[in-house]
Design a protein around this motif. Structure first.
Motif, PDB file in Angstrom:
ATOM      1  N   GLY A  62       0.943  -1.178   0.042  1.00 42.88           N
ATOM      2  CA  GLY A  62       0.054   0.023   0.079  1.00 42.88           C
ATOM      3  C   GLY A  62       0.962   1.269  -0.140  1.00 42.88           C
ATOM      4  N   THR A  63       1.753   1.269   0.916  1.00 44.01           N
ATOM      5  CA  THR A  63       2.724   2.359   0.823  1.00 44.01           C
ATOM      6  C   THR A  63       3.516   2.655  -0.341  1.00 44.01           C
ATOM      7  OG1 THR A  63       2.974   2.038   3.453  1.00 44.01           O
ATOM      8  CG2 THR A  63       4.483   3.515   2.404  1.00 44.01           C
ATOM      9  N   LYS A  64       3.911   1.282  -1.090  1.00 46.61           N
ATOM     10  CA  LYS A  64       4.600   1.377  -2.216  1.00 46.61           C
ATOM     11  C   LYS A  64       3.628   2.176  -3.413  1.00 46.61           C
ATOM     12  CE  LYS A  64       7.518   1.393  -5.355  1.00 46.61           C
ATOM     13  NZ  LYS A  64       8.637   2.349  -5.322  1.00 46.61           N
ATOM     14  N   LEU A  65       2.422   1.766  -3.225  1.00 45.46           N
ATOM     15  CA  LEU A  65       1.408   2.302  -3.974  1.00 45.46           C
ATOM     16  C   LEU A  65       1.280   3.950  -3.869  1.00 45.46           C
ATOM     17  CD1 LEU A  65      -1.692  -0.040  -4.499  1.00 45.46           C
ATOM     18  CD2 LEU A  65      -0.303   0.886  -6.058  1.00 45.46           C
ATOM     19  N   ILE A  66       1.549   4.434  -2.682  1.00 47.72           N
ATOM     20  CA  ILE A  66       1.328   5.798  -2.399  1.00 47.72           C
ATOM     21  C   ILE A  66       2.605   6.466  -2.980  1.00 47.72           C
ATOM     22  CG2 ILE A  66       1.438   7.474  -0.278  1.00 47.72           C
ATOM     23  CD1 ILE A  66       0.011   5.300   1.303  1.00 47.72           C
ATOM     24  N   GLU A  67       3.632   5.805  -2.821  1.00 41.93           N
ATOM     25  CA  GLU A  67       4.960   6.456  -3.308  1.00 41.93           C
ATOM     26  C   GLU A  67       4.649   6.641  -4.918  1.00 41.93           C
ATOM     27  OE1 GLU A  67       8.851   4.255  -3.512  1.00 41.93           O
ATOM     28  OE2 GLU A  67       9.582   6.196  -3.052  1.00 41.93           O
ATOM     29  N   SER A  68       4.082   5.550  -5.634  1.00 40.97           N
ATOM     30  CA  SER A  68       4.105   5.811  -6.975  1.00 40.97           C
ATOM     31  C   SER A  68       3.112   6.746  -7.334  1.00 40.97           C
ATOM     32  CB  SER A  68       3.479   4.417  -7.452  1.00 40.97           C
ATOM     33  OG  SER A  68       4.061   3.501  -7.257  1.00 40.97           O
ATOM     34  N   LYS A  69       2.085   6.894  -6.624  1.00 40.96           N
ATOM     35  CA  LYS A  69       1.075   7.946  -6.736  1.00 40.96           C
ATOM     36  C   LYS A  69       1.748   9.603  -6.562  1.00 40.96           C
ATOM     37  CE  LYS A  69      -3.463   6.120  -4.945  1.00 40.96           C
ATOM     38  NZ  LYS A  69      -4.430   6.696  -5.436  1.00 40.96           N
ATOM     39  N   VAL A  70       2.399   9.665  -5.472  1.00 40.50           N
ATOM     40  CA  VAL A  70       3.376  10.773  -5.411  1.00 40.50           C
ATOM     41  C   VAL A  70       4.183  11.203  -6.475  1.00 40.50           C
ATOM     42  CG1 VAL A  70       4.978  11.979  -3.948  1.00 40.50           C
ATOM     43  CG2 VAL A  70       3.459  10.586  -2.958  1.00 40.50           C
ATOM     44  N   ILE A  71       4.835  10.300  -6.960  1.00 33.90           N
ATOM     45  CA  ILE A  71       5.711  10.260  -8.067  1.00 33.90           C
ATOM     46  C   ILE A  71       4.870  10.806  -9.418  1.00 33.90           C
ATOM     47  CG2 ILE A  71       7.311   9.348  -9.818  1.00 33.90           C
ATOM     48  CD1 ILE A  71       8.660  10.065  -6.836  1.00 33.90           C
ATOM     49  N   GLU A  72       3.710  10.023  -9.429  1.00 42.63           N
ATOM     50  CA  GLU A  72       2.816  10.542 -10.598  1.00 42.63           C
ATOM     51  C   GLU A  72       2.454  11.916 -10.327  1.00 42.63           C
ATOM     52  OE1 GLU A  72      -0.889   8.426 -11.821  1.00 42.63           O
ATOM     53  OE2 GLU A  72       0.683   6.687 -11.933  1.00 42.63           O
ATOM     54  N   SER A  73       1.809  12.433  -9.158  1.00 44.37           N
ATOM     55  CA  SER A  73       1.518  13.619  -9.212  1.00 44.37           C
ATOM     56  C   SER A  73       2.458  14.892  -9.354  1.00 44.37           C
ATOM     57  CB  SER A  73       0.960  13.938  -7.745  1.00 44.37           C
ATOM     58  OG  SER A  73       0.075  13.110  -7.406  1.00 44.37           O
ATOM     59  N   TYR A  84       9.342   7.768 -13.644  1.00 47.52           N
ATOM     60  CA  TYR A  84       9.968   6.815 -12.922  1.00 47.52           C
ATOM     61  C   TYR A  84      10.670   7.492 -11.686  1.00 47.52           C
ATOM     62  CZ  TYR A  84       8.772   4.089 -16.797  1.00 47.52           C
ATOM     63  OH  TYR A  84       7.798   3.853 -17.867  1.00 47.52           O
ATOM     64  N   GLY A  85      10.541   7.090 -10.650  1.00 43.31           N
ATOM     65  CA  GLY A  85      11.446   7.726  -9.306  1.00 43.31           C
ATOM     66  C   GLY A  85      11.024   7.486  -7.931  1.00 43.31           C
ATOM     67  N   TYR A  86      11.424   8.301  -7.285  1.00 44.84           N
ATOM     68  CA  TYR A  86      11.373   7.947  -5.558  1.00 44.84           C
ATOM     69  C   TYR A  86      11.268   9.179  -4.777  1.00 44.84           C
ATOM     70  CZ  TYR A  86      13.189   3.289  -7.552  1.00 44.84           C
ATOM     71  OH  TYR A  86      13.615   2.385  -8.188  1.00 44.84           O
ATOM     72  N   ILE A  87      10.737   8.976  -3.651  1.00 42.01           N
ATOM     73  CA  ILE A  87      10.914   9.964  -2.744  1.00 42.01           C
ATOM     74  C   ILE A  87      12.120   9.588  -1.858  1.00 42.01           C
ATOM     75  CG2 ILE A  87       9.637  10.965  -0.457  1.00 42.01           C
ATOM     76  CD1 ILE A  87       8.542  11.953  -3.035  1.00 42.01           C
ATOM     77  N   VAL A  88      13.206  10.206  -1.739  1.00 40.14           N
ATOM     78  CA  VAL A  88      14.468  10.035  -0.985  1.00 40.14           C
ATOM     79  C   VAL A  88      14.556  11.037   0.223  1.00 40.14           C
ATOM     80  CG1 VAL A  88      15.340   8.960  -3.008  1.00 40.14           C
ATOM     81  CG2 VAL A  88      15.655  11.432  -2.707  1.00 40.14           C
ATOM     82  N   THR A  89      15.828  10.950   0.673  1.00 39.95           N
ATOM     83  CA  THR A  89      15.966  11.623   1.822  1.00 39.95           C
ATOM     84  C   THR A  89      15.987  13.288   1.733  1.00 39.95           C
ATOM     85  OG1 THR A  89      18.259  11.515   1.873  1.00 39.95           O
ATOM     86  CG2 THR A  89      17.143   9.788   3.035  1.00 39.95           C
ATOM     87  N   GLY A  90      16.226  13.723   0.512  1.00 42.67           N
ATOM     88  CA  GLY A  90      16.536  15.099   0.339  1.00 42.67           C
ATOM     89  C   GLY A  90      17.239  15.406  -1.076  1.00 42.67           C
TER      90      GLY A  90
END
Ligand code: PLP
Length: 385
Positions: A62-73, A84-90
């Motif tokens: 579920g959390t992975k889906l949230i990350e995908s949605k954030v990257i999409e937005s 294609y991407g990630y939420i990282v530390t900074g």
């Protein structure tokens, strides 16, 4: 470590005493930071997701889906449908990932070993870390008279060793946007990876452009742009640590992938292994909650404060380095050096930072700095000479 358990109240008392030594954004005294107090809703959500680990996404689907949605937005903000991407530390980690992708891509498809990256003199120091870790040589492009990456200088520095060109959308010291459209074209024509560091400007420029501010295009709508750093924990009001890295193509992740045998995914392209899902959830929450309307209002207020500060500094004899493009004002006084001004402001309790290129006091008009703080600051600035 203590032998025996200690009462929570005792521990909290000690922690509170230490926390009290910290500056608090809400006092409006932190004037040089590109971070700010996170939105309360984002903090609430962060705590709910605190145990999630996106390093093992099969366990946290579920959390992975949230990350995908954030990257999409975020992708939508940056004019790309399928990023294609990630939420990282900074921003630092995001920039290191971009340069690693560029290096590995150039090694695989062009056979470049011991490559070079071209960055502007105004680039954030995270690129020095990236070059050091990835064994690349840095070539610094000079700045033009307006403190922006000089396009001719970039052209001269390109060689068959170049693995990446970097430009900045919202420089750390002056908040300026490099001529990204022109540099994107050069990179594309020369088949060179082009990374845009919009760690600071990414959550501001799209909204300002929509409001009619005359700012240049900096995003994936330019065909040469391969990746963008954009940090939710700066202008996005997400809690630290939340950086963002978005790539145009999946192959940039593939060239970084290593086998990750004991986990629920076969390979991993991120630098860190265990990584916070809370940052993604909190970023998702604050982006949904504020929407374009909320972010537009925040940046509009920040720009109004920027204008107020610039005009009042000039009225009292300070020299503003350049017309601000984003919410950052850099200035000097004809009779006192910047370090001296910073010291004097420190006595009044203001925490400013001094830019190095050019040397100047820099004030970042983040959300925690309100008009009343600026009025007080201007009064103190009148008194220090
Ligand atoms: N890139 C730019 C343009 C920045 O201004 C900063 C930090 O201020 C960074 C990258 C590094 O970001 P972080 O401190 O989140 O690693």
């Amino acid at each position: 470590m203590d032998e025996k358990q200690i009462d929570k109240d005792v521990i909290l008392k000690e922690l509170n005493e230490l926390h009290n030594l910290d500056y608090d954004y809400r006092d409006g005294r932190i004037l040089g930071s590109m971070c700010t107090e996170a939105h309360p809703f984002a903090k609430e959500v962060y705590y709910k997701f605190i145990d999630t680990n996106l390093g093992d996404p099969g366990l946290f689907k579920g959390t992975k889906l949230i990350e995908s949605k954030v990257i999409e937005s975020i992708g939508e903000l940056l004019s790309i449908n399928k990023p294609y991407g990630y939420i990282v530390t900074g921003g630092t980690e995001a920039n290191i990932m971009a340069i690693r992708a560029a290096r590995n891509h150039a090694r695989k498809y062009k056979g470049i070993i011991g490559g070079e990256i071209i960055i502007p003199e105004s680039a954030h120091f995270s690129f020095k870390k990236a070059a050091d870790m990835l064994n690349l040589k840095i070539l610094e492009a000079s700045l033009d008279d307006n403190y922006k990456m000089d396009v001719d200088s970039v052209k001269h520095l390109i060689s068959d060793k170049t693995v990446a060109i970097v430009a900045i959308a919202g420089t750390t010291e002056l908040g300026l946007i490099d001529p990204i459209e022109e540099i994107s074209k050069i990179a594309h024509d020369n088949n060179i990876y082009f990374h845009v560091d919009a760690a600071f400007g990414g959550f501001a420029i799209p909204f300002l452009r929509e409001m009619g501010f005359n700012l240049p295009v900096f995003d994936f709508s330019l065909e040469g742009v391969c990746s963008i750093t954009i940090d939710p924990h700066k202008m996005g009001l997400a809690p630290i640590p939340a950086g963002g890295i978005l790539f145009r193509k999946e192959e940039y992740l593939d060239v970084m992938a290593v086998d990750s045998p004991y986990l629920t995914t076969k390979t991993q392209s991120t630098i860190v292994g265990t990584r916070s899902g809370a940052a993604s959830a909190a970023t998702y929450a604050v982006m949904k909650y504020l929407g374009k309307e909320g972010y537009s209002k925040l940046i509009k207020d920040a720009m109004n404060n920027t204008k107020f500060l610039k005009e009042n500094l000039e009225k009292i004899g300070y020299e503003v380095i350049c017309e601000p493009e984003l919410n950052l004002v850099a200035f000097n006084h004809p009779n006192i050096c910047a370090d001296e001004i910073a010291k004097k402001l420190d006595v009044f309790g203001w925490k400013v930072s001094v830019a190095k290129c050019p040397v100047a006091i820099r004030i970042v008009l983040m959300n925690h700095i309100k008009l009343n703080h600026l009025k007080e600051l201007v009064e103190d600035l009148k008194e220090i000479f």
